[in-house]
Each structure stands twice: as structure tokens, then as C-alpha cells.
Design an enzyme around this catalytic site. Structure first.
Site, PDB file in Angstrom:
ATOM      1  N   SER A 145      10.547   5.033  44.416  1.00  0.00           N
ATOM      2  CA  SER A 145       9.969   4.268  43.317  1.00  0.00           C
ATOM      3  C   SER A 145       9.554   5.262  42.230  1.00  0.00           C
ATOM      4  CB  SER A 145       8.783   3.435  43.823  1.00  0.00           C
ATOM      5  OG  SER A 145       8.189   2.698  42.787  1.00  0.00           O
ATOM      6  N   LYS A 178      10.553  -0.638  39.373  1.00  0.00           N
ATOM      7  CA  LYS A 178       9.938   0.206  40.392  1.00  0.00           C
ATOM      8  C   LYS A 178       8.841  -0.534  41.154  1.00  0.00           C
ATOM      9  CE  LYS A 178      12.544   3.743  39.768  1.00  0.00           C
ATOM     10  NZ  LYS A 178      13.480   4.161  40.840  1.00  0.00           N
ATOM     11  N   TYR A 191      11.241  -0.222  32.697  1.00  0.00           N
ATOM     12  CA  TYR A 191      11.321   0.590  33.912  1.00  0.00           C
ATOM     13  C   TYR A 191      10.304   0.202  34.979  1.00  0.00           C
ATOM     14  CZ  TYR A 191      11.499   5.036  36.587  1.00  0.00           C
ATOM     15  OH  TYR A 191      11.621   5.994  37.559  1.00  0.00           O
TER      16      TYR A 191
END
Length: 334
Positions: free
Chosen positions: A182, A200, A196
Site C-alpha cells: 500500500s 491504496k 492515489y
């Protein structure tokens, strides 16, 4: 306050006595698959894993040229080392597979190739390391960037995991280990990373769910939270990274991918569910645990209020950086 401290200490002691950490995963003699292992952290990870006397390592990436460089660039101190399992060059343990991991059909075919090539068809450990980011302001980025990021960073890992889990279940009761790489951005929302961070965070949610669901099959998990790391992808990120994002991330300082790779291997061997490289990220992991194993065992309980306070301070500092940059941009427009 005194009562709270005493209660926390009592709870911490009870947890320390009752809580059982997952068993460390033994890498020796294992077949490992690394998705996204042709550059950056993934590439260094391949070399670090070779030092652990593994049986073989299958590296998946889209670029065939980059995959070939994994073999060609293998450090001499690593790939010329003789081991009890493989006398001679360790390069022979590296198998490369070109695959677009955003295509679930291609992923299925590639995993099938890997299984057929390895005797017994076993995959003992899967490390999902592929990912990229295109920083920018939410109001300025096209929806396609959000979709592309989620497709590679989340679904790429999901597709590989979906194919490997049944193999681990059939692994003679031995189970396996799965790693999701992650990010610190998977623990906290960072301005400028709206494309983004969600991908994650999604990996964290998947790992947290599967950790419990697949426990009967002896499949264990680790989630890695690298900070800014000096990789080709990081250099590309800096081209579009907003000013406040740079400031919030520590002024553009990045750690070595080799050091991050070492921390991942160490975490896997230690049986760590949460794997973080630096202190700030470790504190973020304590602050955002979800229903997951402890990071520092009983210290998590003692650190929780402190981490929350530090989190509020950090939030206010981030907000100040955003406002400062916003005012600066508006002045330039005048």
C-alpha cells in the site's frame, strides 16, 4: 487522568498476555511471485528475496525490457552466491513474465503459466507491488486518471490475488502468505493525491477482509506502507506534484528502495501484518488500525491517545500548507 492511565496500563498488560501474533513466514525453499517487480521497490525486493535461499521467484511486469533488466542487473554479490538449494548463479532462480495486470484474462493466463512451469504448481508467497501515481488537484484531474490508477493499483493486485488464493488453499494445508504494498497514502489522506489515496486505502480494506476470511486456510497477510521512495515512478510523480504536497511529504525527501525492500523481507519473516519503514508511518498505522493485528503489541494502546493528538496537529499543519499554497496561486493569477 490517573484512572485513564491505570486502565490503559491494565488493558495493555492483558492484551500482551492474551494476544498472539501471526507466525513469521519462512522464505527458505519457497516459490514466490512478485507482481510489479521490474523496477523500484519490486526490483530491489527480488534481489533481497534471493538472499533468503528461496526455491524460485517469478516476476510479473508489463515491460519485457524492464523484466530482462531484473536478471541482467542482479548484483554480483547476490546472483553469484552459491547456496545449498542452488549451487551456482542465483539468476537461474528468476523467472520473468510479461503481463498487463489490469487485464484479468492475461493475469489468469500468466498465473497458469507460472504454475505449469513450476513443479508441483505451488505458489507459496504472492507480493503485490505494482502501482503508480499522478498527483494533482482534484478539480483539475480527469476522471480517466482516477480510473486508470484504481485499475492498476487496486484491481491489478486483486486479479493476481484472486488467481493465487485457490492455489494456496490447495497447498496441502500449508497455506501461504500474501503481501499488499500500500503506501503511507493508504493510511492518511494527502492533499494532491486524490487519485492515489483511494486505491491504496482499497488495498488495506481488501487485506483486512481477507486476513480474517482466509485464516482457516492458513493464509497470512502483510500490508506495507512505504513513504516517498526514490524510484522511477517517484521521479515521474514530481512532475505534477502540487507545492503543498511536496511540503506535506517532507520537502521532497525520499528513502532508498533497497531499504524499503529490506524492511519488507524482515517484516514477512517476523510475521508482521503492518510493515512500515519510518517512525511517522508507524505512528499512522497505530492511529488507523481498523480490525487488524497490533503493530507494537500493548504499546498500541498506550500510544493511541498520543498518536491522535499528533494526528490533529499534523492535520492542522496540512490545512495551513494547503491554504498557503492556495493564496499564493491566487496572487499569481492577479
Amino acid at each position: 487522568m490517573i484512572i485513564y492511565i491505570l486502565f490503559s496500563l491494565l488493558a495493555a498488560v492483558i492484551v500482551h498476555l492474551v494476544y498472539k501474533k501471526q507466525t513469521g513466514f519462512k522464505l527458505k525453499g519457497k516459490h514466490i511471485v512478485v507482481v510489479g517487480g521490474s523496477s523500484g521497490i519490486g526490483k530491489e525486493l527480488v534481489y533481497e528475496l534471493l538472499k533468503e535461499n528461496i526455491a524460485s521467484i517469478s516476476v510479473i511486469s508489463r515491460s519485457l525490457d524492464k523484466l530482462r533488466s531484473v536478471v541482467d542487473d542482479c548484483p554480483s554479490e547476490v546472483c553469484t552466491k552459491s547456496t545449498p538449494l542452488n549451487v551456482g548463479s542465483l539468476k537461474s532462480k528468476i523467472e520473468i513474465y510479461s503481463c498487463d495486470i489490469t487485464n484479468k484474462i492475461k493475469v489468469k493466463e500468466t498465473i497458469a503459466q507460472i504454475v505449469s512451469k513450476n513443479q508441483g504448481g505451488k505458489i507459496d508467497c504472492l507480493i503485490n507491488c505494482a502501482g503508480f501515481a499522478i498527483p494533482g488537484y482534484f478539480i483539475e484531474q480527469d476522471e480517466e486518471i482516477f480510473e486508470k490508477t484504481m485499475q492498476l493499483d487496486y484491481f491489478g493486485s486483486l486479479y493476481a490475488t484472486k488467481e493465487v488464493v485457490p492455489l494456496m488453499i490447495e497447498n496441502g494445508g500449508q497455506g501461504g502468505h500474501i503481501v499488499f504494498v500500500s503506501s503511507t497514502c493508504g493510511l492518511v489522506g494527502v492533499p494532491g493525491y486524490s487519485t492515489y489515496c483511494p486505491s491504496k486505502f482499497a488495498l488495506r480494506g481488501l487485506a483486512e477482509t481477507l486476513r480474517s476470511e482466509l485464516k482457516p486456510y492458513k493464509i497470512t497477510f502483510s500490508v506495507v506502507y512505504p513513504p516517498d521512495t526514490d524510484t522511477p515512478g517517484y521521479q515521474q510523480e514530481n512532475l505534477t506534484k502540487p507545492e503543498e504536497t511536496v511540503a506535506i511529504s517532507g520537502g521532497g525527501k525520499a528513502v532508498s528502495p533497497l531499504e524499503v525492500a529490506k524492511s519488507i523481507v524482515s517484516g514477512i519473516k517476523n510475521g508482521d501484518y503492518h510493515i512500515a519503514y519510518d517512525v511517522p508511518t508507524k505512528l499512522c498505522a497505530v492511529l488507523s488500525p481498523g480490525l487488524t493485528p497490533f503493530y507494537f503489541s500493548f504499546f498500541d494502546i498506550l500510544l493511541a491517545p498520543i498518536c491522535r493528538l499528533v494526528g490533529i496537529i499534523a492535520m492542522n499543519q496540512n490545512d495551513a500548507e494547503v491554504l498557503k499554497s492556495w493564496k499564493k496561486r491566487n496572487q499569481l493569477k492577479k
